[in-house]
Structure formats: structure tokens, C-alpha cells
Write a protein that holds these residues in place. Structure first.
Motif, PDB file in Angstrom:
ATOM      1  N   THR A  63       1.106  -1.004   0.227  1.00  0.00           N
ATOM      2  CA  THR A  63       0.047  -0.241  -0.265  1.00  0.00           C
ATOM      3  C   THR A  63       0.744   1.493  -0.051  1.00  0.00           C
ATOM      4  OG1 THR A  63      -1.863  -0.958   1.502  1.00  0.00           O
ATOM      5  CG2 THR A  63      -1.680   1.467   1.124  1.00  0.00           C
ATOM      6  N   HIS A  65       2.396   1.338  -3.615  1.00  0.00           N
ATOM      7  CA  HIS A  65       1.680   1.767  -4.626  1.00  0.00           C
ATOM      8  C   HIS A  65       1.078   3.194  -4.217  1.00  0.00           C
ATOM      9  CE1 HIS A  65      -0.096  -1.847  -5.409  1.00  0.00           C
ATOM     10  NE2 HIS A  65       1.283  -2.154  -5.893  1.00  0.00           N
ATOM     11  N   THR A 104      -6.837  -2.041  -5.357  1.00  0.00           N
ATOM     12  CA  THR A 104      -5.947  -1.656  -4.647  1.00  0.00           C
ATOM     13  C   THR A 104      -5.642  -3.166  -3.004  1.00  0.00           C
ATOM     14  OG1 THR A 104      -7.437  -1.021  -2.913  1.00  0.00           O
ATOM     15  CG2 THR A 104      -7.086   0.548  -4.496  1.00  0.00           C
ATOM     16  N   ALA A 105      -4.279  -1.976  -2.465  1.00  0.00           N
ATOM     17  CA  ALA A 105      -3.594  -3.724  -1.062  1.00  0.00           C
ATOM     18  C   ALA A 105      -4.371  -3.326  -0.596  1.00  0.00           C
ATOM     19  CB  ALA A 105      -2.741  -2.815  -1.247  1.00  0.00           C
ATOM     20  N   THR A 106      -4.871  -1.943   0.169  1.00  0.00           N
ATOM     21  CA  THR A 106      -6.117  -1.495   0.871  1.00  0.00           C
ATOM     22  C   THR A 106      -7.013  -2.366   0.869  1.00  0.00           C
ATOM     23  OG1 THR A 106      -5.172   0.737   1.136  1.00  0.00           O
ATOM     24  CG2 THR A 106      -7.248   0.058   2.610  1.00  0.00           C
ATOM     25  N   ARG A 145      -6.182  -6.261   1.555  1.00  0.00           N
ATOM     26  CA  ARG A 145      -5.848  -5.964   2.909  1.00  0.00           C
ATOM     27  C   ARG A 145      -7.454  -6.571   4.319  1.00  0.00           C
ATOM     28  NH1 ARG A 145      -2.139  -1.430   7.273  1.00  0.00           N
ATOM     29  NH2 ARG A 145      -2.335  -2.752   8.130  1.00  0.00           N
TER      30      ARG A 145
END
Length: 401
Positions: A116, A119, A249-251, A254
Motif C-alpha cells: 500500500t 503504491h 487496491t492493496a488496502t 487487507r
């Protein structure tokens, strides 16, 4: 005593080697601490431009290991970063095999937090794999992960350093759209995170080709052997061949992982996973607070360094398959051979359940496979560095203006 580089870094002993450079344990005289120093072993223009890009990254995050400073001395250049002594995820799996799901979730949460942050800077890592994910030596306490090696990372919109017929990345961890020549983008990193998750949970390198073919022909499997269903749903979404079907997204990944952890069974009794120090003790003449100044050698201040004569320090650690020093494979490690391709029968029946290849060889360097290889041209490092830095600043101004 060690050799002194650029009047600031005292190189002590080599602790690993990557595709383009050797990593040394070094004493930073200005900051008064031990650091890892990556010394560039080649001086061709292409490698130096990658060096300029990598050392220019300044991502300050607890789960990212980015360069902190750099220096040039005669025809040699290096950059430094924090010294991380617990080895890589490849070492951990080599020692313990498949890891407990809750332990894996802790590692994945930290990895996604680091991704995150990367990115958020507009950077695509492009080489997320177990050997590039390092660990602090925390023993049996909570692990602490650091995403490292930004040698082929690039900002979105930057010009590529390779032609369109090159595939950049480590074989087996490249997203399918990258193999088709798509521009580097964030979902490609998330696909690699999914493969890392599968590697940690199953204890072997996943067959990415078989996974992509299975997903394409049959859709995502309902479950994978030994992986709890809530966690598998997160991993399967990361592994979708279509980048639009992955997490955006990585968020987002997560958040889904956090929800999945709440549904996992509590960890049962068993031997704890231990992340121990792999670099080993300091050589004579060095202590916790730095070098013993009374034993300073006559070589100090010469700026030279004996890459060909010094040997890798012996790491004091528990033996296991593929174990070697942190920050990459040791200088004497042989290059791993090519892995066999999956058969059509493997795609349907063995992609997620059958024993696969042995654990990934730690320190496998990133590869760029040109269709027309040629010998690198040698150049004068200081002059080229100055030119490349000007070029990098110009590119940054164009892409941010």
C-alpha cells in the motif's frame, strides 16, 4: 578492520548477492550504526540507470526496506539500507515448511501494508517474491516483515528501460497480463502477493501457469488443500487471471484479510515459528557500538575493496533446505535451474493439491530475458551517474508536472 568506501562506509563482510550487486554489512561512520550496503558489480549504462531509479526511492514505512543513501568512489557505486538479519520468507519456509494460517495472515497483512505504501508513491514493485521479502530477527515473537529489492520497480507512466519484447520479473511470479506485454500496474503486484500467500501456506513454489489455466478454464476452485475457506477466498481473489477481477487496491485486500482472520479457528498447540539471526556474529575488531578504533588497518581511507578476496561470513542459524544469508544468495550459490512446465493433467488435478516443486531457491535474481542479448558497454561511472541523475530528474519533472 574493514575497507572504507567514500570515506564514510566501512565494509565489513559480505552477507549476500543479488543479480547486479553484492550486499555487505557495513559501518556507517556518519550515522554511527550498522547498515546493509549494496555494491554495484557492473558499470554498464543499463544497470546504472536501474541503480539511479532504485536509490532514488525514499519510502519510509515499517514494512518497506528502501534505500537510505548512496555514494560513489572511483568506478564503484553503492547504496545503503537498514540491515535486516532474519533472512527471507524463502528461508522461513525452507526451515519450517508450510506455515500456520494465522501466522501467514500476520505476514500477509504486513506485506499488504508495505505494498500500500509503495503504491501510494505511484510505484509498481514488479518483483514481489519470497526471496525479496525479508524478516527482522524477532525469534518466536511477532514477526516483522520488510518488502525489499526495488531494482526493477518503476513509477506508473515512466518510460520503460527495456524493449517491448522483454519480460521483466522473476519467472513464476509475473502476472499473466505482464506476460502479454501490458504496462506495469498495481494489480500485477497483487497477483504476486497471492502467489506468495500460496507459497507460505503450502510450503512450495506455486505453479502459476497451472493456476492461471485452471482459473481460466474452470473458475476459482472452491477451496485449496489445507487452506481455511475464509482465507482461501482472499487468496483466490488475488490470483484471478483477469486484473479487473482482483482486488482494486492493496488496502482492499487487507480489509478482506482482516475480515477473514476473524473467521479462522484458533491456533492449536505446536512448535512456534522462529525467525532467528542469519547473518552471524561480527568479525574480530567490531562490536555492538562499531569498530575497534585501536585496531584500524592501514587500508583505511584507501577507498578500495576486496570483492574477490573476502568470503561470506558463516551464519549462525538452524539448518534447513535452501538456507543462506539474508539479502540474497551467498556469492558461491549456484544459479537455480529451470523448473519443469506443468502438464495438461496437472492443470486440472495438481495445481493446488499435489506436491509441487521444492521450495524456491532463496536469492533468485530478477530476470530480464531479451530476445537479442548483447554484451554491456563499459562506461565511466562518475560521469554517467551525473548524466543519469539529470535524466532521472527530467523524467520526474515530466511525469509530475
Amino acid at each position: 578492520m574493514g575497507e572504507v568506501f567514500a570515506g564514510r562506509y566501512e565494509l565489513i563482510d559480505p552477507v549476500g548477492r543479488g543479480g547486479a550487486g553484492a550486499v555487505w554489512r557495513a559501518w556507517d561512520r556518519r550515522r554511527g550504526r550498522y547498515v546493509a550496503a549494496k555494491v554495484l558489480l557492473q558499470s554498464d549504462a543499463h544497470t546504472l540507470l536501474r541503480f539511479v531509479r532504485e536509490q532514488a526511492l525514499r519510502i519510509d514505512h515499517p514494512h518497506v526496506l528502501a534505500p537510505a543513501s548512496w555514494a560513489a568512489d572511483d568506478d564503484k557505486v553503492l547504496f545503503t539500507m537498514d540491515l535486516v538479519s532474519g533472512g527471507s520468507l524463502a528461508h522461513l519456509v525452507g526451515d519450517f515448511g508450510p506455515l500456520p494460517p494465522r501466522f501467514v495472515c500476520t505476514l500477509l497483512d504486513q506485506l499488504l501494508a508495505g505494498v500500500t505504501a509503495v503504491h501510494a508513491e505511484g510505484v509498481v514493485h514488479r518483483d514481489i517474491k519470497p526471496a525479496n521479502i525479508l524478516l527482522e530477527a524477532t525469534g518466536t515473537k511477532r514477526p516483522h516483515l520488510r518488502l525489499s529489492d526495488f531494482g526493477i520497480a518503476m513509477r506508473k507512466g515512466e518510460p520503460r528501460l527495456t524493449e517491448t519484447d522483454y519480460v521483466v520479473g522473476t519467472p513464476g511470479y509475473v502476472a499473466p497480463e505482464q506476460l502479454r506485454g501490458a504496462e506495469p500496474d498495481f494489480p500485477a503486484d497483487l497477483f504476486a502477493v497471492g502467489l506468495v500467500a500460496l507459497y507460505l501456506l503450502q510450503g512450495r513454489k506455486p505453479d502459476s501457469r497451472a493456476i492461471v489455466e485452471h482459473f481460466t478454464q474452470h473458475g476459482a476452485p472452491e477451496s485449496a488443500a489445507g487452506i481455511p475457506q475464509p482465507l482461501w477466498q482472499v487468496v483466490a481473489t488475488l490470483l484471478q487471471p483477469d486484473p479487473h477481477a482482483r482486488f482494486r487496491t492493496a488496502t482492499g485486500a487487507r480489509k478482506a484479510l482482516t475480515a477473514a482472520v476473524e473467521l479462522l479457528p484458533q491456533a492449536g498447540p505446536g512448535d512456534p515459528v522462529e525467525v532467528f539471526d542469519r547473518i552471524g556474529p561480527l568479525p574480530p575488531g567490531f562490536g555492538p557500538d562499531g569498530p575497534d578504533t585501536a585496531g584500524t588497518s592501514s587500508a583505511e581511507g584507501t577507498g578500495g575493496f576486496p570483492l574477490a578476496t573476502k568470503q561470506s561470513a558463516t551464519a549462525a542459524h538452524r539448518p534447513g533446505p535452501g538456507a543462506d544469508p539474508a539479502h540474497g544468495a551467498p556469492p558461491s550459490a549456484p544459479a537455480p535451474g529451470p523448473a519443469p512446465a506443468a502438464t495438461e493433467r496437472d492443470v486440472a488435478t495438481h495445481a493446488f493439491t499435489a506436491p509441487g516443486r521444492p521450495p524456491e531457491a532463496p536469492g533468485t535474481p530478477a530476470s530480464a530475458a531479451p530476445l537479442r542479448p548483447g554484451p554491456p558497454a563499459k562506461v565511466a561511472v562518475p560521469v554517467l551517474l551525473a548524466a543519469l541523475l539529470c535524466f532521472a530528474v527530467g523524467i520526474w519533472a515530466l511525469t509530475t508536472g
